[in-house]
Design a protein around this motif. Structure first.
Motif, PDB file in Angstrom:
ATOM      1  N   ARG A  36      -1.197  10.561 -14.501  1.00  0.00           N
ATOM      2  CA  ARG A  36      -2.438  10.819 -15.252  1.00  0.00           C
ATOM      3  C   ARG A  36      -2.722   9.691 -16.238  1.00  0.00           C
ATOM      4  N   GLN A  37      -1.701   9.262 -16.967  1.00  0.00           N
ATOM      5  CA  GLN A  37      -1.915   8.213 -17.962  1.00  0.00           C
ATOM      6  C   GLN A  37      -2.260   6.882 -17.308  1.00  0.00           C
ATOM      7  N   LEU A  38      -1.651   6.579 -16.165  1.00  0.00           N
ATOM      8  CA  LEU A  38      -1.972   5.332 -15.466  1.00  0.00           C
ATOM      9  C   LEU A  38      -3.400   5.361 -14.919  1.00  0.00           C
ATOM     10  N   VAL A  39      -3.800   6.495 -14.353  1.00  0.00           N
ATOM     11  CA  VAL A  39      -5.166   6.605 -13.818  1.00  0.00           C
ATOM     12  C   VAL A  39      -6.182   6.445 -14.945  1.00  0.00           C
ATOM     13  N   GLU A  40      -5.944   7.100 -16.079  1.00  0.00           N
ATOM     14  CA  GLU A  40      -6.865   6.968 -17.217  1.00  0.00           C
ATOM     15  C   GLU A  40      -6.870   5.548 -17.750  1.00  0.00           C
ATOM     16  N   LEU A  41      -5.695   4.883 -17.745  1.00  0.00           N
ATOM     17  CA  LEU A  41      -5.620   3.489 -18.180  1.00  0.00           C
ATOM     18  C   LEU A  41      -6.463   2.590 -17.277  1.00  0.00           C
ATOM     19  N   MET A  42      -6.528   2.937 -15.991  1.00  0.00           N
ATOM     20  CA  MET A  42      -7.328   2.153 -15.036  1.00  0.00           C
ATOM     21  C   MET A  42      -8.787   2.594 -15.013  1.00  0.00           C
ATOM     22  N   GLY A  43      -9.180   3.498 -15.918  1.00  0.00           N
ATOM     23  CA  GLY A  43     -10.576   3.915 -16.025  1.00  0.00           C
ATOM     24  C   GLY A  43     -10.977   5.029 -15.091  1.00  0.00           C
ATOM     25  N   GLY A  44     -10.023   5.823 -14.600  1.00  0.00           N
ATOM     26  CA  GLY A  44     -10.338   6.882 -13.647  1.00  0.00           C
ATOM     27  C   GLY A  44     -10.045   8.274 -14.162  1.00  0.00           C
ATOM     28  N   GLN A  45     -10.163   9.256 -13.259  1.00  0.00           N
ATOM     29  CA  GLN A  45      -9.851  10.659 -13.569  1.00  0.00           C
ATOM     30  C   GLN A  45      -8.916  11.191 -12.476  1.00  0.00           C
TER      31      GLN A  45
END
Length: 705
Positions: free
Chosen positions: A525-534
């Motif tokens: 979750r944190q990596l996806v949010e870091l890459m600008g996603g959901q």
């Protein structure tokens, strides 16, 4: 009501001290600064505390906050609002943080009450100024030079001079005739005495007025005005015209009657007792207002002192939090070193063992050891990644990559486990998805690996599918939806709502049966949010789950394939001796065995000091330098080698460390090393480092192509 600067200062200090994402002051009924709608819509809470899961789901179900707490703000004993704090990460409100939050809220309460009292005082002042300006008597405020600071309309009317002309001037600067100034000498002495003694004074005097030269009989009262140090800074002067007070005739009826008429009018003046009563009332009102101002000033000074004390406490709390973060980082670095060092021996020795001649049973047992070692290494990496993300040190490396090849590499990692479970793993990539994209392929592969690994863990039969299709497309950018669909045990709605929290597992029986720490999905979750996603999940018990995430990725132009070329001659270098500087016996043997398989001669030094002695008597084509060693570590040994050696005969040094924390590569380069390898060191990594840095002493030719 509250100054924006004060709000920004308090919220910034609380945010830093408590380490939360959001701090908001929400007041009922009025608001002069921006408040998040999530908090504005909540009813004020009368006690300090954090919201339970049920309240979070009820009030903040669609917000990004996973932790919300509040402290009440009061004004005159009435609940006026709350000081809210919120964070995207689940956490608890301990006693120390609760007291700090209450303290900040009490400071807001005191400032709110002070601002309200100040507003009330300003309103009263405006009312007083209005009454003063409407008064029929001459009222003015004089400075120590007897210049007019303030005058009312009556003063302007009786003097015949505009307000603008009177303000800032004394009697001698207004062009008043000397004869009239002489008649007002008693008044001047009385006012100067009030400045000197700080005691109220009064006097009567008469002076001629008008073209006919009639006499005006006046009574003047002077009241001192003090500053916060008790010094007289101004005098309030009130001058009563006795004829104007009584007003038995119209002004035009008596204006030219002379002294006799004025004596008759004076006979009807108010009595001295009435004047004394009026003067006493005025003095009392002035004293009350002065006392109120003094109390307000004292309260404001106390508030400022309290604010300064709170700021010191908040700064101290922030310093303690930063020290705790540094201690945590140091602990993780040390733990990483202590864990990776034995893991280096386990994984490397297992790899060497698998390359040897083994019976079927021995190979099976060795493969189990290898799998366990890889699992342990994955856990260590997850913990370190979680720490980096939590500390805000995770950085993305955006480069072009081929999506099909990336997914194939992820699938290949699970080939053995899929065969063991007799599961099918399908890959379905929509034809509209371009093959060449730009993003962080390492982090994308990590998220896919975590999701596929999670599905594989909870799926015993059926299939797992990886699906990719576009959901939106713009110029040079495409939003792709990745799905990992399984036919596993599924989850309840209650479980899915908390699934991406750190260290969360459905229940203890799940942990016992399937294992895991609950970190993989939180990191995803944190990596996806870091890459600008959901990221999210859809699941039903006994029906399987669909984990999905949406990422924005740039579309990259496909690389042109290289043209076919004629056979070329590749020179395979022969390397001279390599020096291993390592204090751990197991790691010495691992590196020696790898170098032996690569056909390289090697020598061992167990300490940095011993390495200096060996290098002083013998030349090496490469030094493999362990960074953490007792007495003299690898950084110190490298710096000393660089200091002693001839720059024209520089020996390449590659650091080897078990510390995988951010910045270790830069530390190695700063010490004088040429490169850095993280334990456990694989043979292909070691080979690449040797080919890049070792100094060849001879070559052999062969044709390729």
């Amino acid at each position: 009501m509250l100054p924006v600067e004060f709000v920004e200062k308090i919220t910034s200090l609380v945010r830093s001290a408590l380490g939360v994402s959001v701090v908001q002051i929400c007041l009922t009924g009025y608001q002069d600064f921006t408040v998040d709608p999530w908090f504005r819509s909540q009813a004020p809470l009368g006690t300090t505390g954090s919201l339970c899961d049920a309240d979070l789901d009820a009030c903040f179900s669609h917000s990004p906050w996973r932790f919300v707490a509040a402290a009440p703000i009061f004004s005159n004993s009435a609940l006026a609002g709350n000081l809210w704090i919120a964070d995207r990460q689940p956490r608890s409100l301990d006693r120390a943080h609760s007291l700090l939050l209450e303290h900040a809220a009490s400071l807001v309460s005191e400032r709110l009450e002070a601002e309200e009292r100040f507003d009330e005082s300003q309103q009263r002042n405006l009312m007083y100024e209005k009454y003063i300006d409407m008064a029929p008597d001459q009222i003015g405020l004089l400075d120590p030079e007897l210049r007019s600071i303030m005058v009312n309309a009556a003063t302007s009317r009786f003097s015949g001079l505009p307000k603008e002309w009177v303000l800032g001037k004394n009697l001698w600067e207004m062009g008043i005739p000397e004869s009239i100034l002489a008649q007002m000498s008693d008044w001047e002495q009385m006012v100067r005495k009030v400045f000197e003694t700080g005691e109220p004074g009064s006097t009567s005097y008469a002076h001629t007025a008008g073209a006919e030269g009639y006499m005006l009989y006046c009574y003047s009262l002077a009241v001192p005005q003090f500053n916060c140090r008790g010094e007289v800074v101004a005098v309030l002067n009130i001058t009563y015209d006795r004829a104007a007070l009584e007003m038995p005739f119209k002004l035009e009826d008596w204006a030219g009657m002379g002294e006799q008429l004025m004596r008759e009018v004076a006979a009807h003046r108010v009595t001295q007792e009435e004047l004394a009563r009026l003067n006493a009332e005025l003095e009392e009102r002035v004293r009350e207002r002065t006392v109120r101002y003094k109390l307000l000033n004292q309260k404001l000074r106390a508030e400022i002192g309290e604010r300064q004390r709170i700021e010191v406490e908040l700064q101290a709390a922030q310093a303690r939090a930063e020290a705790a973060a540094r201690a945590k980082s140091d602990f993780l670095a040390a733990a990483s070193h202590e864990l990776r060092t034995p893991m280096h021996g386990i994984i490397s020795m297992t790899d060497l063992l698998l390359e040897s001649e083994l019976s079927a049973e021995q190979r099976e047992l060795t493969a189990i050891i290898s799998y366990c070692g890889e699992t342990m290494l994955s856990l260590i990496n997850n913990i370190l990644d979680f720490s980096k993300i939590e500390a805000g040190r995770m950085e993305l490396d955006v480069v072009p990559f081929e999506l099909p090849r990336l997914i194939d590499s992820v699938v290949a990692m699970f080939a053995e486990q899929l065969r063991g479970k007799e599961l099918q793993l399908q890959v379905l990539i929509d034809s509209r998805v371009p093959g060449q994209l730009e993003g962080d392929p390492v982090r994308l592969a990590q998220v896919l690996t975590n999701l596929v690994g999670n599905s594989l863990k909870f799926t015993s039969r059926g299939q797992i599918a990886i699906r990719v299709h576009p959901v939106a497309e713009q110029e040079n950018e495409m939003r792709l939806r990745f799905e990992v669909v399984d036919t596993g045990i599924g989850m309840s709605a209650e479980t899915t709502s908390r699934l991406f929290q750190s260290f969360f597992q459905a229940d203890t029986s799940t942990t016992r049966k399937y294992g895991g720490t609950g970190l993989g999905l939180a990191i995803s979750r944190q990596l996806v949010e870091l890459m600008g996603g959901q990221i999210g999940v859809e699941s039903r018990l006994e029906e399987g789950s669909t984990f999905w995430f949406v990422l924005p990725l740039k579309v990259s132009a496909p690389a042109e394939p290289p043209p076919p070329s004629a056979p070329v001659v590749v020179r395979l270098p022969q390397y001279g001796p390599i020096l291993i500087v390592e204090d751990n016996t197991v790691n010495q043997k691992v590196l020696l065995r790898h170098l032996e398989r690569l056909g390289c001669e090697a020598a061992v030094a167990e300490t940095g000091a011993e390495a200096l002695t060996v290098l002083a008597s013998r030349s090496f084509t490469l030094v493999l330098m362990d960074c953490q060693m007792p007495v003299m570590d690898g950084f110190q040994a490298t710096a000393e080698i660089r200091r002693r050696e001839d720059p024209a005969r520089r020996t390449p040094i590659v650091g080897i460390t078990a510390n995988a924390s951010a910045g270790v590569y830069e530390l190695c380069l700063a010490a004088g090393m040429d490169d850095c390898l993280i334990k456990p060191v694989r043979r292909e990594q070691l080979t690449a480092a040797i080919e890049r840095w070792a100094l060849p002493v001879g070559t052999t030719e062969r044709a390729t192509g």
